[in-house]
Structures are given as C-alpha cells and as structure tokens.
Design a protein around this motif. Sequence first.
Motif, PDB file in Angstrom:
ATOM      1  N   TYR A  27       0.838  -1.199   0.000  1.00 42.11           N
ATOM      2  CA  TYR A  27       0.000   0.000   0.000  1.00 42.11           C
ATOM      3  C   TYR A  27       0.879   1.257   0.000  1.00 42.11           C
ATOM      4  CZ  TYR A  27      -3.329   3.571   1.308  1.00 42.11           C
ATOM      5  OH  TYR A  27      -4.078   4.718   1.320  1.00 42.11           O
ATOM      6  N   ILE A  28       1.896   1.282   0.856  1.00 40.27           N
ATOM      7  CA  ILE A  28       2.815   2.426   0.906  1.00 40.27           C
ATOM      8  C   ILE A  28       3.539   2.576  -0.427  1.00 40.27           C
ATOM      9  CG2 ILE A  28       4.861   3.386   2.036  1.00 40.27           C
ATOM     10  CD1 ILE A  28       2.363   3.473   3.817  1.00 40.27           C
ATOM     11  N   ARG A  29       4.025   1.478  -0.981  1.00 41.56           N
ATOM     12  CA  ARG A  29       4.715   1.535  -2.288  1.00 41.56           C
ATOM     13  C   ARG A  29       3.805   2.096  -3.376  1.00 41.56           C
ATOM     14  NH1 ARG A  29       6.524  -3.808  -0.767  1.00 41.56           N
ATOM     15  NH2 ARG A  29       8.681  -3.684  -0.049  1.00 41.56           N
ATOM     16  N   HIS A  30       2.555   1.653  -3.404  1.00 42.86           N
ATOM     17  CA  HIS A  30       1.614   2.134  -4.428  1.00 42.86           C
ATOM     18  C   HIS A  30       1.334   3.633  -4.264  1.00 42.86           C
ATOM     19  CE1 HIS A  30       0.755  -1.598  -6.484  1.00 42.86           C
ATOM     20  NE2 HIS A  30       0.624  -2.196  -5.312  1.00 42.86           N
ATOM     21  N   ARG A  31       1.239   4.103  -3.045  1.00 43.44           N
ATOM     22  CA  ARG A  31       1.032   5.544  -2.822  1.00 43.44           C
ATOM     23  C   ARG A  31       2.259   6.329  -3.291  1.00 43.44           C
ATOM     24  NH1 ARG A  31      -2.848   3.092  -2.302  1.00 43.44           N
ATOM     25  NH2 ARG A  31      -2.793   3.802  -4.439  1.00 43.44           N
ATOM     26  N   ILE A  32       3.440   5.786  -3.130  1.00 44.25           N
ATOM     27  CA  ILE A  32       4.649   6.446  -3.641  1.00 44.25           C
ATOM     28  C   ILE A  32       4.605   6.476  -5.173  1.00 44.25           C
ATOM     29  CG2 ILE A  32       7.155   6.256  -3.876  1.00 44.25           C
ATOM     30  CD1 ILE A  32       7.130   5.047  -0.982  1.00 44.25           C
ATOM     31  N   ILE A  33       4.261   5.351  -5.776  1.00 44.65           N
ATOM     32  CA  ILE A  33       4.221   5.254  -7.238  1.00 44.65           C
ATOM     33  C   ILE A  33       3.175   6.189  -7.835  1.00 44.65           C
ATOM     34  CG2 ILE A  33       3.606   3.708  -9.154  1.00 44.65           C
ATOM     35  CD1 ILE A  33       4.958   1.444  -7.453  1.00 44.65           C
ATOM     36  N   ASP A  34       1.986   6.272  -7.199  1.00 45.76           N
ATOM     37  CA  ASP A  34       0.936   7.128  -7.772  1.00 45.76           C
ATOM     38  C   ASP A  34       1.111   8.607  -7.427  1.00 45.76           C
ATOM     39  OD1 ASP A  34      -0.252   7.669  -5.256  1.00 45.76           O
ATOM     40  OD2 ASP A  34      -1.901   6.263  -5.547  1.00 45.76           O
ATOM     41  N   GLY A  35       2.124   8.915  -6.616  1.00 48.70           N
ATOM     42  CA  GLY A  35       2.444  10.311  -6.332  1.00 48.70           C
ATOM     43  C   GLY A  35       1.715  10.905  -5.138  1.00 48.70           C
TER      44      GLY A  35
END
Length: 69
Positions: A27-35
Amino acid sequence: QPKPADRPTEYLSIAEAAARYHVSRDYIRHRIIDGSLPAVRFGRKVIRVSSIDLEHLFRPVQSMRSIGR
C-alpha cells in the motif's frame, strides 16, 4: 501538540510507515508510485518517507455529526 514546522522531520522506511498505520508495505509503495506520498531516496536502494507526509496521507475523516447532519 507541536506543529509539523516545530519539530525535525522524521523519515521512515516503507516497513516502518506501513507498521505505523497498520497497512501493507505494498500500500505504501503504491502511494509512492501514484504520487500521493512523496518519498526520498538515500543511496541506490534505501527509500524513506516523511512522517509529516504520512500524516497528510492518513488524515482523519469527519463524521456526519461533526458537519451538522
């Protein structure tokens, strides 16, 4: 409670950030990826997120009662 500008910035690993808010590391990684969650890189592999940015991502939701309904 101190304001974000009153305290030094704390940087957390992805695992630490996930544990603090009881979410998955993905979840944290995806929030980083989506900005939606800024991150900084220290070296080639180490990624950290600011505790202040985490607080902004995980802000409280107002109940219907608190907005007068």
